[in-house]
Design a protein around this motif. Structure first.
Motif, PDB file in Angstrom:
ATOM      1  N   TRP A  97       0.829  -1.209   0.000  1.00  0.00           N
ATOM      2  CA  TRP A  97       0.000   0.000   0.000  1.00  0.00           C
ATOM      3  C   TRP A  97       0.861   1.256   0.000  1.00  0.00           C
ATOM      4  CZ3 TRP A  97      -4.863  -0.932  -1.070  1.00  0.00           C
ATOM      5  CH2 TRP A  97      -5.404  -2.183  -0.744  1.00  0.00           C
ATOM      6  N   LEU A  98       1.926   1.229   0.759  1.00  0.00           N
ATOM      7  CA  LEU A  98       2.832   2.377   0.784  1.00  0.00           C
ATOM      8  C   LEU A  98       3.522   2.552  -0.567  1.00  0.00           C
ATOM      9  CD1 LEU A  98       4.469   1.703   4.271  1.00  0.00           C
ATOM     10  CD2 LEU A  98       2.668   3.352   3.739  1.00  0.00           C
ATOM     11  N   THR A  99       4.067   1.451  -1.068  1.00  0.00           N
ATOM     12  CA  THR A  99       4.783   1.512  -2.338  1.00  0.00           C
ATOM     13  C   THR A  99       3.846   1.856  -3.480  1.00  0.00           C
ATOM     14  OG1 THR A  99       6.216  -0.231  -1.469  1.00  0.00           O
ATOM     15  CG2 THR A  99       6.443   0.296  -3.796  1.00  0.00           C
ATOM     16  N   GLY A 100       2.624   1.310  -3.430  1.00  0.00           N
ATOM     17  CA  GLY A 100       1.666   1.578  -4.496  1.00  0.00           C
ATOM     18  C   GLY A 100       1.282   3.048  -4.575  1.00  0.00           C
ATOM     19  N   THR A 101       1.126   3.685  -3.435  1.00  0.00           N
ATOM     20  CA  THR A 101       0.802   5.113  -3.422  1.00  0.00           C
ATOM     21  C   THR A 101       1.920   5.926  -4.055  1.00  0.00           C
ATOM     22  OG1 THR A 101      -0.504   4.830  -1.402  1.00  0.00           O
ATOM     23  CG2 THR A 101       0.220   7.064  -1.948  1.00  0.00           C
ATOM     24  N   ALA A 102       3.161   5.617  -3.660  1.00  0.00           N
ATOM     25  CA  ALA A 102       4.306   6.345  -4.211  1.00  0.00           C
ATOM     26  C   ALA A 102       4.490   6.048  -5.695  1.00  0.00           C
ATOM     27  CB  ALA A 102       5.575   5.996  -3.435  1.00  0.00           C
ATOM     28  N   ALA A 103       4.257   4.786  -6.097  1.00  0.00           N
ATOM     29  CA  ALA A 103       4.405   4.414  -7.510  1.00  0.00           C
ATOM     30  C   ALA A 103       3.359   5.114  -8.375  1.00  0.00           C
ATOM     31  CB  ALA A 103       4.298   2.902  -7.667  1.00  0.00           C
ATOM     32  N   ALA A 104       2.128   5.193  -7.882  1.00  0.00           N
ATOM     33  CA  ALA A 104       1.083   5.881  -8.635  1.00  0.00           C
ATOM     34  C   ALA A 104       1.437   7.351  -8.822  1.00  0.00           C
ATOM     35  CB  ALA A 104      -0.253   5.749  -7.902  1.00  0.00           C
ATOM     36  N   PHE A 105       1.931   7.964  -7.765  1.00  0.00           N
ATOM     37  CA  PHE A 105       2.375   9.358  -7.870  1.00  0.00           C
ATOM     38  C   PHE A 105       3.485   9.489  -8.908  1.00  0.00           C
ATOM     39  CE2 PHE A 105       5.720  12.350  -6.652  1.00  0.00           C
ATOM     40  CZ  PHE A 105       5.029  13.557  -6.706  1.00  0.00           C
ATOM     41  N   ASN A 106       4.439   8.559  -8.885  1.00  0.00           N
ATOM     42  CA  ASN A 106       5.567   8.613  -9.808  1.00  0.00           C
ATOM     43  C   ASN A 106       5.116   8.540 -11.264  1.00  0.00           C
ATOM     44  OD1 ASN A 106       7.737   6.903 -11.481  1.00  0.00           O
ATOM     45  ND2 ASN A 106       8.836   8.052  -9.910  1.00  0.00           N
ATOM     46  N   LEU A 119       5.393   8.531   4.334  1.00  0.00           N
ATOM     47  CA  LEU A 119       4.302   7.584   4.546  1.00  0.00           C
ATOM     48  C   LEU A 119       4.753   6.394   5.396  1.00  0.00           C
ATOM     49  CD1 LEU A 119       2.703   7.477   0.966  1.00  0.00           C
ATOM     50  CD2 LEU A 119       1.800   8.631   3.004  1.00  0.00           C
ATOM     51  N   THR A 120       5.974   5.913   5.139  1.00  0.00           N
ATOM     52  CA  THR A 120       6.487   4.747   5.867  1.00  0.00           C
ATOM     53  C   THR A 120       6.720   5.069   7.337  1.00  0.00           C
ATOM     54  OG1 THR A 120       7.533   3.900   3.855  1.00  0.00           O
ATOM     55  CG2 THR A 120       8.337   3.043   5.959  1.00  0.00           C
ATOM     56  N   LEU A 121       7.276   6.226   7.628  1.00  0.00           N
ATOM     57  CA  LEU A 121       7.519   6.606   9.020  1.00  0.00           C
ATOM     58  C   LEU A 121       6.213   6.693   9.802  1.00  0.00           C
ATOM     59  CD1 LEU A 121      10.304   9.308   8.529  1.00  0.00           C
ATOM     60  CD2 LEU A 121      10.566   7.072   9.623  1.00  0.00           C
ATOM     61  N   ARG A 122       5.181   7.173   9.166  1.00  0.00           N
ATOM     62  CA  ARG A 122       3.883   7.260   9.831  1.00  0.00           C
ATOM     63  C   ARG A 122       3.277   5.874  10.041  1.00  0.00           C
ATOM     64  NH1 ARG A 122       1.055  12.084   9.930  1.00  0.00           N
ATOM     65  NH2 ARG A 122      -0.898  10.904   9.725  1.00  0.00           N
ATOM     66  N   ALA A 123       3.427   4.986   9.061  1.00  0.00           N
ATOM     67  CA  ALA A 123       2.785   3.674   9.134  1.00  0.00           C
ATOM     68  C   ALA A 123       3.524   2.707  10.057  1.00  0.00           C
ATOM     69  CB  ALA A 123       2.684   3.073   7.734  1.00  0.00           C
ATOM     70  N   VAL A 124       4.837   2.802  10.147  1.00  0.00           N
ATOM     71  CA  VAL A 124       5.610   1.826  10.918  1.00  0.00           C
ATOM     72  C   VAL A 124       5.612   2.129  12.406  1.00  0.00           C
ATOM     73  CG1 VAL A 124       7.907   2.919  10.889  1.00  0.00           C
ATOM     74  CG2 VAL A 124       7.714   0.417  10.766  1.00  0.00           C
TER      75      VAL A 124
END
Length: 504
Positions: free
Chosen positions: A366-375, A405-410
């Motif tokens: 979910w984290l990577t997908g959000t960043a990938a979509a933005f990219n 996003l990762t710092l918030r989620a972890v």
């Protein structure tokens, strides 16, 4: 103690940096050779196919090796550990052969999607063969890393690098095989490497297979498959967007700059990650893990900052040295941006460690997908207007978004008190000096006699000032960190670099 942990970690990281990344170093050293014998379009196709191996590796389950390292330490019983490795090996073999076989059926159309040049079908076949062999080699190498058998790893990696280097020069220059010769050389070297590793290691790990372990490995790995594909999009989707919007030539130019900007990543982050996860998993105690992650992250990101500053501030000179043809010289402005993006990527790698410790990898897609979509969206919007340089800017923005996003989620999963104040101060100082080195200084300050001012086309006056800026940053960082426990940690780090245990 912190210094003992740093000594152990750095000692093995140095070996992996010297051996495991030797092929990358050779690749950088041969950039003048590649850019002299390959056109921008050739280099662009090489980039697209080489990166395709990466994404196919994720689909075939290359992250199974991470699961192997995690489950390896679930028991100290030798039989369990051997079965973990052999089960991973069988799984990687079956998955890679199945995927490669299916794609081989459509080699012609797949090749045409990348380029309409002759020989694309053969290049696709070679790419798929490399994929299968690379996955098997990665299992063997991860086993050696997990066992901390860095000498055996180094022997395998160095031998493979020498073979591929000799074969590529022979095939491209001697036989005139061009781009297809590069891939033929890699395929042959992978065959030899996997054969040697199998002969040496299969008697130790055996050929057993456990359905129970397979299910455990699959549960751990399956969330990482889409995550790996999405991470591929983070790193490489811009090339495919660029190919569709601007053509192979722009991909080649951007790929050349990208490779130079990745130098800190290849020299430091990749070898560090080879030992980081087995190291932190083996610690066991959660509070100790949190302390080590916070402290080591601060040290490691300071080292990465120095490497990023070095490569970025000398980007114009570096491009001038490495370009085999004048058409590549315009690539230098992208190098600092790529370097900055991969500093953020290094910070993300450390931030996400808690997910792996808690076996909560399902959050990562979910984290990577959000960043990938933005990219992807940002590249589609900005590349038509700003060209390939937009892809470099978007790299920084993408990895910054991913880190936040990762710092918030972890934090709810595995909270770590990172030393961000110190780390960002170190990076900020480097950014100020980089701005001075690239955009404030004139091309040549003329501080040296006219007959010594330029050597090999490089302005020595400017280079002297840039070296001075690097020295200022290094001195400030060194003295600002030499206090209390940091001094003890530095002793451990230096002891590991020298290859002997740290002493109190």
């Amino acid at each position: 103690m912190l210094k003992d942990a740093l000594a152990r970690l750095s000692r093995h990281t140095v070996v992996y940096a010297a051996a495991g990344q030797l092929s990358k170093l050779v690749g950088f050293a041969l950039l003048p050779f590649y850019t002299a014998y390959l056109t921008k379009a050739d280099y662009g196709v090489n980039e697209l196919l080489s990166q395709a191996i990466s994404v196919l590796g994720y689909i075939a389950g290359i992250n199974m090796t991470t699961a192997m390292a995690r489950h390896y330490f679930d028991s100290a019983e030798p039989g369990h550990r051997r079965l973990v490795v052999s089960t991973t090996l069988w799984t990687a073999l079956a998955a890679s052969i199945t995927l490669a076989g299916l794609l081989a059926l459509g080699a012609g159309p797949l090749g045409a999607l990348i380029s309409d040049r002759d020989g694309m079908r053969e290049l696709v076949y070679l790419t798929l063969g490399i994929l299968v062999l690379q996955l098997l080699r990665e299992v063997f190498w991860r086993y050696l890393q997990t066992e901390e058998r860095s000498t055996a790893f180094a022997l395998s990696a160095v031998s493979m690098t020498v073979v591929v280097l000799v074969l590529q020069i022979w095939f491209v220059r001697g036989l005139g095989r061009g781009l297809i010769g590069l891939f033929e050389a890699v395929l042959i070297s992978e065959v030899l490497a996997v054969t040697a590793l199998a002969i040496a290691l299969l008697p130790q790990v055996g050929l057993g297979f456990s359905k129970t372990l397979f299910r455990q490995l699959a549960v751990y790995t399956l969330p990482l498959v889409p995550n790996g594909v999405l991470q591929f999009c983070l790193h490489n989707a811009d090339r495919y967007v660029l190919n569709g919007l601007r053509g192979e030539g722009d991909v080649g130019l951007y790929g050349f700059a990208y490779k130079l900007g990745l130098i800190p990543n290849f020299l430091l982050l990749t070898p560090f990650l080879m030992v980081w996860y087995p190291f932190i998993f083996s610690v066991g105690d959660a509070e100790r893990q949190k302390e080590l992650i916070a402290r080591i992250a601060a040290y490691f990101l300071a080292v990465v900052t120095g490497a990023v500053l070095l490569i970025s501030i000398f980007a114009p000179e570096l491009v001038r040295l490495m370009a085999g043809k004048p058409e590549y010289l315009v690539a230098w402005p992208a190098v600092p941006w790529v370097c900055a993006g991969y500093w953020l990527w290094a910070a993300f790698q450390l931030a996400q460690t808690g997910f792996f410790i808690r076996k909560r990898t399902s959050t990562l897609p979910w984290l990577t997908g959000t960043a990938a979509a933005f990219n992807i969206v940002a590249n589609l919007v900005l590349i038509p207007r700003y060209g390939w340089m937009a892809a470099a800017w978007i790299t920084v923005a993408t990895f910054l978004l991913l880190l936040v996003l990762t710092l918030r989620a972890v934090r709810p999963v595995f909270p770590v008190n990172f030393l961000w104040g110190r780390t960002l101060a170190c990076a900020g100082a480097a950014g100020v000096l980089l701005a001075v080195g690239l955009w404030v200084l004139p091309a040549d300050l003329g501080l040296l006699p006219a007959d010594l001012r330029v050597v090999g086309g490089l302005p020595l006056g400017t280079m002297a000032i840039k070296l001075g800026l690097l020295a200022v940053w290094a001195g400030w960082t060194w003295f600002s960190w030499m206090t209390g426990e940091e001094r003890e940690g530095l002793k451990g780090l230096l002891a590991g670099l020298r290859g002997r245990p740290a002493r109190g």
